[in-house]
Design a protein around this motif. Structure first.
Motif, PDB file in Angstrom:
ATOM      1  N   LYS A 182       0.796  -1.246   0.067  1.00 43.87           N
ATOM      2  CA  LYS A 182       0.002   0.229   0.000  1.00 43.87           C
ATOM      3  C   LYS A 182       0.755   1.196   0.037  1.00 43.87           C
ATOM      4  N   GLY A 183       0.183   2.384  -0.184  1.00 46.70           N
ATOM      5  CA  GLY A 183       0.853   3.787  -0.125  1.00 46.70           C
ATOM      6  C   GLY A 183       2.162   3.810  -0.892  1.00 46.70           C
ATOM      7  N   ALA A 184       3.287   4.501  -0.280  1.00 44.96           N
ATOM      8  CA  ALA A 184       4.494   4.707  -0.995  1.00 44.96           C
ATOM      9  C   ALA A 184       5.025   3.725  -1.161  1.00 44.96           C
ATOM     10  N   GLU A 185       5.060   2.465  -0.757  1.00 43.39           N
ATOM     11  CA  GLU A 185       5.883   1.098  -1.135  1.00 43.39           C
ATOM     12  C   GLU A 185       4.902   0.630  -2.254  1.00 43.39           C
ATOM     13  N   LYS A 186       3.664   0.845  -2.562  1.00 48.61           N
ATOM     14  CA  LYS A 186       3.158   0.433  -3.799  1.00 48.61           C
ATOM     15  C   LYS A 186       3.349   1.272  -5.000  1.00 48.61           C
ATOM     16  N   GLU A 187       3.385   2.570  -4.466  1.00 47.88           N
ATOM     17  CA  GLU A 187       4.094   3.724  -5.677  1.00 47.88           C
ATOM     18  C   GLU A 187       5.427   3.242  -6.064  1.00 47.88           C
ATOM     19  N   ALA A 188       6.475   2.962  -5.035  1.00 47.59           N
ATOM     20  CA  ALA A 188       7.760   2.721  -5.595  1.00 47.59           C
ATOM     21  C   ALA A 188       7.580   1.399  -6.395  1.00 47.59           C
TER      22      ALA A 188
END
Length: 109
Positions: free
Chosen positions: A70-76
């Motif tokens: 989720k969140g920043a991890e998923k965006e990365a």
């Protein structure tokens, strides 16, 4: 005896078949390659790009549920996924054209 690809969390028979097509025949091989190289090889052997398929591998390698990203991890991960897809799909010798060239009947003979 080596563990099958499907012994990695989140990865089932369909991923095991796709990995075998890409020459990845064990969980140990997949772990050694990591998610990025594994997914690049899957794309090179005909797997259609799908972000969830990519991050399922990444989460499985970390022993986490597939939907834990989720969140920043998923965006990365999305940035990494897009780069992998771009590196494979921008090649003019990808897919059927590459195969036809390999057997001597393609446009680049």
């Amino acid at each position: 005896m080596s563990e099958p690809v499907s012994s990695i969390r989140n990865l089932g028979p369909a991923m095991e078949t796709a990995c075998a097509r890409a020459g990845i025949n064990s969980a140990e091989e997949l772990r050694a390659l990591g998610a990025d190289e594994t997914y690049r090889r899957l794309l090179m052997t005909g797997t259609r790009p799908h972000f969830i398929g990519y991050y399922v591998i990444e989460m499985g390698l970390h022993g986490r549920p597939w939907n834990d990203c989720k969140g920043a991890e998923k965006e990365a991960l999305r940035v990494r996924f897009d780069a992998i897809v771009a590196s494979v799909t921008t090649s003019p010798d990808h897919g059927i054209e590459r195969i036809l060239d390999e057997i001597g009947v393609g446009r680049h003979r």
